[in-house]
Design an enzyme around this catalytic site. Structure first.
Site, PDB file in Angstrom:
ATOM      1  N   GLY A  50      43.863  45.016  44.043  1.00 39.32           N
ATOM      2  CA  GLY A  50      42.966  45.965  44.691  1.00 39.32           C
ATOM      3  C   GLY A  50      42.504  45.471  46.057  1.00 39.32           C
ATOM      4  O   GLY A  50      42.132  44.304  46.208  1.00 39.32           O
ATOM      5  N   ASN A  73      38.563  39.511  31.531  1.00 40.36           N
ATOM      6  CA  ASN A  73      38.425  39.046  32.916  1.00 40.36           C
ATOM      7  C   ASN A  73      37.202  39.648  33.565  1.00 40.36           C
ATOM      8  O   ASN A  73      36.783  40.763  33.230  1.00 40.36           O
ATOM      9  CB  ASN A  73      39.686  39.381  33.734  1.00 40.36           C
ATOM     10  CG  ASN A  73      39.606  40.777  34.354  1.00 40.36           C
ATOM     11  OD1 ASN A  73      39.039  40.955  35.434  1.00 40.36           O
ATOM     12  ND2 ASN A  73      40.135  41.771  33.643  1.00 40.36           N
ATOM     13  N   LEU A  77      37.145  41.717  41.796  1.00 44.48           N
ATOM     14  CA  LEU A  77      37.850  42.232  42.963  1.00 44.48           C
ATOM     15  C   LEU A  77      37.981  41.248  44.114  1.00 44.48           C
ATOM     16  O   LEU A  77      37.900  41.623  45.290  1.00 44.48           O
ATOM     17  CB  LEU A  77      37.174  43.507  43.453  1.00 44.48           C
ATOM     18  CG  LEU A  77      37.982  44.733  43.092  1.00 44.48           C
ATOM     19  CD1 LEU A  77      37.122  45.959  43.091  1.00 44.48           C
ATOM     20  CD2 LEU A  77      39.134  44.920  44.075  1.00 44.48           C
ATOM     21  N   ASN A 103      46.582  49.402  45.807  1.00 44.27           N
ATOM     22  CA  ASN A 103      45.442  49.786  44.967  1.00 44.27           C
ATOM     23  C   ASN A 103      44.194  49.658  45.827  1.00 44.27           C
ATOM     24  O   ASN A 103      43.971  48.646  46.484  1.00 44.27           O
ATOM     25  CB  ASN A 103      45.414  48.855  43.746  1.00 44.27           C
ATOM     26  CG  ASN A 103      44.283  49.166  42.783  1.00 44.27           C
ATOM     27  OD1 ASN A 103      43.124  48.891  43.065  1.00 44.27           O
ATOM     28  ND2 ASN A 103      44.618  49.728  41.639  1.00 44.27           N
ATOM     29  N   CYS A 134      37.265  49.927  37.782  1.00 41.52           N
ATOM     30  CA  CYS A 134      37.035  48.493  37.617  1.00 41.52           C
ATOM     31  C   CYS A 134      35.720  48.279  36.877  1.00 41.52           C
ATOM     32  O   CYS A 134      34.675  48.762  37.318  1.00 41.52           O
ATOM     33  CB  CYS A 134      36.981  47.782  38.968  1.00 41.52           C
ATOM     34  SG  CYS A 134      36.550  46.039  38.755  1.00 41.52           S
ATOM     35  N   ASN A 197      42.609  51.297  32.607  1.00 40.22           N
ATOM     36  CA  ASN A 197      42.093  50.029  33.109  1.00 40.22           C
ATOM     37  C   ASN A 197      41.529  49.271  31.891  1.00 40.22           C
ATOM     38  O   ASN A 197      41.628  49.749  30.761  1.00 40.22           O
ATOM     39  CB  ASN A 197      41.011  50.288  34.166  1.00 40.22           C
ATOM     40  CG  ASN A 197      40.896  49.134  35.162  1.00 40.22           C
ATOM     41  OD1 ASN A 197      40.925  47.965  34.782  1.00 40.22           O
ATOM     42  ND2 ASN A 197      40.772  49.455  36.429  1.00 40.22           N
ATOM     43  N   GLY A 222      45.538  43.339  27.480  1.00 44.71           N
ATOM     44  CA  GLY A 222      46.511  42.645  26.639  1.00 44.71           C
ATOM     45  C   GLY A 222      46.841  43.417  25.373  1.00 44.71           C
ATOM     46  O   GLY A 222      46.356  44.543  25.172  1.00 44.71           O
ATOM     47  N   GLY A 248      48.446  49.155  29.553  1.00 42.00           N
ATOM     48  CA  GLY A 248      47.587  48.588  28.508  1.00 42.00           C
ATOM     49  C   GLY A 248      48.390  47.887  27.430  1.00 42.00           C
ATOM     50  O   GLY A 248      48.941  48.529  26.548  1.00 42.00           O
TER      51      GLY A 248
HETATM   52  O1  RRO Z   1      38.948  42.468  39.840  1.00 48.74           O
HETATM   53  C1  RRO Z   1      38.575  42.763  38.692  1.00 48.74           C
HETATM   54  O2  RRO Z   1      37.648  42.183  38.117  1.00 48.74           O
HETATM   55  C2  RRO Z   1      39.207  43.851  37.935  1.00 48.74           C
HETATM   56  C3  RRO Z   1      39.537  45.076  38.467  1.00 48.74           C
HETATM   57 BR1  RRO Z   1      39.342  45.458  40.265  1.00 48.74          BR
HETATM   58  C4  RRO Z   1      40.019  46.108  37.638  1.00 48.74           C
HETATM   59  O3  RRO Z   1      40.295  47.244  38.056  1.00 48.74           O
HETATM   60  N1  RRO Z   1      40.157  45.840  36.324  1.00 48.74           N
HETATM   61  C5  RRO Z   1      39.858  44.638  35.800  1.00 48.74           C
HETATM   62  O4  RRO Z   1      40.011  44.431  34.593  1.00 48.74           O
HETATM   63  N2  RRO Z   1      39.383  43.635  36.613  1.00 48.74           N
END
Ligand code: RRO
Length: 309
Positions: A50, A73, A77, A103, A134, A197, A222, A248
């Site tokens: 992104g 996670n 970004l 993205n 996100c 997402n 995952g 996914g």
């Molecule tokens: O960078 C992230 O923490 C992140 C983003 Br932008 C997203 O769209 N989806 C994700 O799981 N982590």
């Protein structure tokens, strides 16, 4: 004739892919990091991390935690910003041989519009993917994708500035009616929908009595989320007539076929790339044999052909 080819198209714009396997944003860096593990030109498409208008450092560490069959996670970004991407990263990618999909992340509708203007004017970019999903940022992110009015406004703003580039809108599973959000994005000019997402989630260290992630909350991805993603893709495919890109927990060619069976036109490989950096290349390579095994001559034989009474 290439039997694996697919097209992402609406009534106005279209993008041909040599196969339906793309990378998922945030799991494949800016592309070049994975060049040692396979030929980038063999991919159906390459979706990069992104991009925001200005560089971002991301969230506090730790940002990654393993969970059973899943990955959590809260990267937040982290990215080099759109200018550095265009100047230093994009020119190194084989954009003539593989569609590069940018993205976009904006904290406001105006940010999204500006990013779309910049990236929409770039010949080496094949399409834009709008990240309204996100889970790890305070402003924008999933907040846009959880509100139908905001999702429509962002989609419309990007469509207006994206020139002739296809606009893919990436949706969050963290909503009560995903089909309704997909429908408003289609009406606002989306060329395709990608979903899902990551799922909003958390994990804790019992002995230490603290969260495993610095940001407390994160996004789960995952194999653990594959059944949720299949459900979402199936529901969205029944709600819209534009193509849907399934994302996914996909980690094999058989998984790809499952997503196409429920209606997806293409797929993205995400967390599997983190577990094994050659995953997406291996899946592309395995696809013809999987098609043969399941009697798939043409994608039309399989796409959306799930038998439901
Ligand atoms: O960078 C992230 O923490 C992140 C983003 Br932008 C997203 O769209 N989806 C994700 O799981 N982590």
């Amino acid at each position: 004739m290439n039997k694996l080819a697919v097209t992402l198209a609406d009534q106005h714009v279209s993008l041909s892919l040599k196969n339906p396997v793309l990378t998922a944003s945030g799991t494949f860096g800016y592309g070049l990091e994975f060049a040692p593990y396979g030929d980038l030109r063999k991919l159906g498409g390459l979706v990069v991390k992104g991009l925001s208008l200005v560089p971002r450092d991301g969230n506090p560490m730790p940002r990654i935690a393993e969970t059973p069959s899943g990955l959590l996670n809260s990267v937040g970004l982290q990215n080099c910003g759109v200018e550095a991407f265009l100047r230093h990263k994009l020119p190194l990618l084989p954009s003539a041989d593989v569609p590069i999909i940018a993205n976009l992340y904006g904290a406001s509708e105006e940010d999204f519009a500006s990013l779309a203007g910049i990236l929409g004017a770039e010949p080496a970019i094949a399409a834009l993917e709008v990240n309204v999903s996100c889970p790890n940022v305070k402003q924008g992110g999933a907040a846009f994708g959880q509100d139908p009015f905001a999702a429509a406004a962002v989609t419309e703003a990007v469509r207006k500035n994206a020139g002739d580039k296809p606009v893919i809108v990436k949706l969050s599973p963290n909503v009560s009616d995903l089909a309704a959000i997909a429908r408003v994005c289609e009406a606002a000019g989306a060329t395709a929908i990608s979903c899902i997402n990551s799922l909003s989630a958390m994990a804790v260290d019992l002995a230490g009595r603290k969260p495993l992630l610095g940001n407390v909350l994160g996004g789960l991805s995952g194999p653990a989320v594959k059944p949720v993603a299949l459900r979402c893709v199936w529901q969205v495919c029944r709600a819209v007539s534009i193509p849907v890109i399934g994302v996914g927990g996909i980690s094999s060619a058989e998984d790809v076929l499952e997503f196409i069976l429920v209606g997806a036109t293409a797929v993205q490989i995400g967390t599997a790339n983190i577990l094994r950096p050659d995953s997406v290349f291996r899946i592309v390579q395995d696809l013809p044999a999987a098609c043969e095994k399941y009697g798939v001559e043409r994608w039309e034989d399989l796409r959306g052909k799930l038998a439901v009474d």
